[in-house]
Motif scaffolding. Structure first.
Motif, PDB file in Angstrom:
ATOM      1  N   PRO A  91      -8.130  15.726 -38.766  1.00 51.31           N
ATOM      2  CA  PRO A  91      -7.453  15.584 -37.473  1.00 51.31           C
ATOM      3  C   PRO A  91      -8.198  16.209 -36.297  1.00 51.31           C
ATOM      4  N   SER A  92      -9.111  17.142 -36.549  1.00 51.71           N
ATOM      5  CA  SER A  92      -9.813  17.778 -35.430  1.00 51.71           C
ATOM      6  C   SER A  92     -10.733  16.809 -34.701  1.00 51.71           C
ATOM      7  N   VAL A  93     -11.124  15.710 -35.375  1.00 54.17           N
ATOM      8  CA  VAL A  93     -12.027  14.766 -34.729  1.00 54.17           C
ATOM      9  C   VAL A  93     -11.367  13.415 -34.447  1.00 54.17           C
ATOM     10  N   TRP A  94     -10.068  13.288 -34.667  1.00 60.50           N
ATOM     11  CA  TRP A  94      -9.377  12.079 -34.228  1.00 60.50           C
ATOM     12  C   TRP A  94      -9.499  11.987 -32.713  1.00 60.50           C
ATOM     13  N   ALA A  95      -9.621  10.762 -32.214  1.00 62.30           N
ATOM     14  CA  ALA A  95      -9.850  10.621 -30.778  1.00 62.30           C
ATOM     15  C   ALA A  95      -9.215   9.345 -30.247  1.00 62.30           C
ATOM     16  N   PRO A  96      -8.320   9.450 -29.258  1.00 59.97           N
ATOM     17  CA  PRO A  96      -7.755   8.245 -28.647  1.00 59.97           C
ATOM     18  C   PRO A  96      -8.780   7.564 -27.743  1.00 59.97           C
ATOM     19  N   TRP A  97      -8.707   6.245 -27.682  1.00 57.43           N
ATOM     20  CA  TRP A  97      -9.617   5.436 -26.854  1.00 57.43           C
ATOM     21  C   TRP A  97      -8.840   4.256 -26.304  1.00 57.43           C
ATOM     22  N   ALA A  98      -9.148   3.867 -25.086  1.00 60.84           N
ATOM     23  CA  ALA A  98      -8.489   2.696 -24.495  1.00 60.84           C
ATOM     24  C   ALA A  98      -9.462   1.943 -23.602  1.00 60.84           C
ATOM     25  N   GLN A  99      -9.453   0.624 -23.737  1.00 60.18           N
ATOM     26  CA  GLN A  99     -10.158  -0.243 -22.797  1.00 60.18           C
ATOM     27  C   GLN A  99      -9.161  -0.584 -21.696  1.00 60.18           C
ATOM     28  N   CYS A 100      -9.538  -0.315 -20.453  1.00 59.37           N
ATOM     29  CA  CYS A 100      -8.618  -0.500 -19.333  1.00 59.37           C
ATOM     30  C   CYS A 100      -8.946  -1.753 -18.531  1.00 59.37           C
TER      31      CYS A 100
END
Length: 649
Positions: A91-100
């Protein structure tokens, strides 16, 4: 010349991701604030890829949101695809990402700035920094308008003497179609700042209808949506975003009203494709035409976002390079070619694009280019982001040598908070390395400096297990509320979540199945909270996630918190202003030079300066204990200090 009649408390120059966060935070803390932009139509514009988040960058975006900043909310309202990266790892390297949606993001942020009380938004290009007695007192535009203020925050991005390159063609500009700020660098030098030169670049944009997507791999978004903002209720409240009841479209609301997701009723896909051997052959044949390799470009580019030329040259063993085809918005046909940045001549670009799988007939709508620009060496900054040589002058964003929207927004938020506190006569806020990635970012910049565009990575944080993207609110919302950035409503929701987590963990510790407590059961890798027989089904997924991580990783987290406490003494031990490094006998020349240049605020910061050893720190500590008034004993001091240093090294 016009001296504008209204006197401001905070003036923010530049309205990109750093400038908007700085201006909004200062205004929300009660300061009369001016946001000055060379073009009001480009407030918050995403000059490169219209995406927010990714590895470590997603952590920064969530920390901005937890503190009460705007980036996360705007992303959630304008994102067209969302994913959580690295979920197969810890979990320390989970990362949210979004194309806007590029334009939707830009115009929503503009609308938010325009409606903010205490904030005036005005168009004008800053030409001169107004100085008085080594203090910043305002800005003069190229039209001769002077805006006077107590504090100035400079967030000029890539516009300081910006120079764009496409092959041998050069054009002044901060980004395509917009003029550079050619004279403002001289003002910064007059303020005592040393400037350097950096380079960044952007890939071509292609026409969607000219791409054969059947040859590519589809990349869908995640469901349920991994939103960025902790304050999801705000997103679903119509009154917060000026959305009409008609636009909501009924009572069954799946996505935030007025959002891009609501308009699409879902997510848009991205696509993965690859370069070919023809790509590499064409680049090698034309490498001499690249201004990066012909010596025309002086600035150093981003190591971790290399051009396609760099990839081919530095990784010749790779048969192909991965390319992402990403939509720039729902109202445009432009496709962003992620991973294909270049500054080769346009005639080469035309042929080069056709070597990508699925792009054999692709048409370029906008060519790729590189841009060089001035930046200020960040070791000239205090941890507050105020410059050391000029009082009341703060710098944030790419002017400090960083890359990326998230790094810029994080600095802007801190600069805005501290500029407001300067106006209010309060001490600056400094986030520690164990508190936030924002603290790691700023400490790295002011302590180590940078000679290339700095990008945040999880590997830069020594306490990354406790600096997760999922717990940014638990780490920072108290601070955000304390400074007036996080609303009372959202703060109450944060407290409710905090209590719910603690209550359930305590209940699980007390409740047993036979001789095994529910908490012990949940610590097993294969057991999820939703597998427990006596679970509380009313708990939200966010609360459940925190419970699972807290129990499953308790041993690791405890060890890291012990490390934090162990080093906290060094981090909190301030180096007094009176200390004279030149007077400390036996201090090595390199350490003396570095300490004099950077003037670290604490022993912890001093210990992270390249070239400063533990023995040097021991000497400084002993000199601090001697006190500012005591005269050194020339006969005994050197040997005493040498012995002490040896004992601590």
């Amino acid at each position: 010349m016009l001296v504008y009649p209204k006197r401001y408390e905070v003036i923010v120059v530049g309205a990109g991701h750093a400038g908007t966060e700085a201006a909004l935070s200062a205004a929300r803390m009660g300061c009369q604030t001016l946001l000055l932009s060379a073009n009001l139509d480009t407030i918050g514009q995403m000059s490169c890829n219209p995406a927010i988040g990714g590895l470590a960058k997603g952590h920064l975006a969530r920390e901005i949101d937890a503190l009460g900043g705007e980036m996360g909310k705007v992303t959630d309202m304008t994102g067209l695809q969302f994913r959580m990266l690295n979920t197969k790892k810890g979990p320390s390297v989970w990362a949210p990402w979004a194309q806007c949606d590029k334009k939707a993001y830009q115009f929503r942020l503009k609308w938010i700035c325009e409606r903010e009380p205490n904030l005036d938004v005005k168009q004008g290009q800053a030409a001169t920094l107004l100085l008085k007695d080594r203090q910043a007192v305002g800005i003069q535009t190229n039209l001769g308008v002077q805006y006077v203020g107590m504090v100035v925050v400079v967030t000029t991005g890539t516009f300081l003497r910006g120079l764009m390159h496409i092959g041998s063609s050069q054009q002044s500009g901060g980004r395509a179609g917009e003029p550079a700020a050619m004279s403002f660098s001289d003002s910064l030098k007059e303020a005592g700042l040393e400037l350097g030169r950096l380079k960044t670049g952007t890939p071509p944009r292609l026409a969607r209808r000219s791409i054969d997507f059947s040859q590519t791999q589809i990349q869908p978004g995640d469901e349920p949506i991994p939103y960025f903002s902790y304050w999801k209720d705000d997103l679903f409240h119509v009154e917060h975003f000026g959305v009409t009841e008609r636009e909501v479209g009924g009572t069954d609301i799946k996505y935030p009203p007025g959002s891009i997701l609501a308009k699409l009723n879902g997510q848009l896909p991205c696509h993965i494709t690859y370069t070919t051997q023809a790509t590499a052959d064409l680049i090698r044949a034309n490498l001499h035409k690249s201004p990066m390799y012909s010596g025309v470009i002086e600035g150093i580019g981003p190591r971790y976002c290399p051009s396609i030329e760099d990839k081919i040259v530095k990784f010749p063993e790779k048969e192909r390079q991965q390319i992402f085809l990403e939509p720039e918005g729902i109202a445009t046909e432009e496709i962003y070619v992620n991973g294909f940045s270049t500054c080769l001549p346009i005639e080469v670009q035309v042929e080069l694009v056709k070597t990508i799988v699925g792009c054999e007939n692709a048409e370029i709508m906008r060519p790729a280019y590189a841009v060089e620009y001035d930046y200020a060496l960040p070791t000239q900054l205090h941890p507050s982001l105020e410059t050391k040589g000029c009082r009341n002058l703060f710098l944030a964003g790419q002017i400090n040598g960083t890359s990326g929207y998230e790094e810029a927004g994080a600095q802007g938020l801190v600069a805005g908070i501290n500029s407001a506190r300067r106006v209010q006569g309060k001490e600056p806020v400094v986030l520690r390395r164990d508190q936030a990635y924002i603290g790691v970012l700023i400490d790295d910049l002011i302590t180590k400096g940078t000679t290339e565009p700095y990008r945040m990575f999880t590997s830069r944080a020594e306490y990354r297990l406790i600096l997760r993207q999922d717990n940014a609110d638990l780490r920072l919302s108290e601070i955000g509320h304390q400074f007036g950035l996080l609303s009372s409503r959202n703060y109450e929701r944060f407290l409710e979540k905090q209590k719910a987590i603690q209550r359930e963990i305590e209940r699980l510790e007390r409740t047993a199945i036979g001789s095994v407590s529910m908490a012990q059961l949940l610590r097993r890798p294969e057991v999820k909270y939703r597998d427990l027989p006596n679970q509380d089904r009313s708990l939200s997924e966010e609360v459940v996630q925190q419970i699972e991580i807290s129990l499953k990783y308790a041993g690791y987290i405890d060890r890291q918190e012990i490390e934090v406490e162990k080093f906290k003494g060094m981090e909190e031990k301030k180096i007094p202003a009176w200390i004279d490094y030149d007077s400390i006998p036996s201090l090595r020349t390199e350490a003396r030079q570095k300490l004099n240049k950077i003037r670290p605020a604490t022993l912890g910061q001093a210990s992270r300066i390249s070239g400063v050893s533990p023995a040097d720190i021991s000497l400084v500590m002993i000199w601090m204990k001697r006190g500012s008034q005591r005269e050194p004993d020339p006969g005994a001091n050197s040997e005493q200090l040498d012995a002490a240093a040896g004992g601590h090294s």
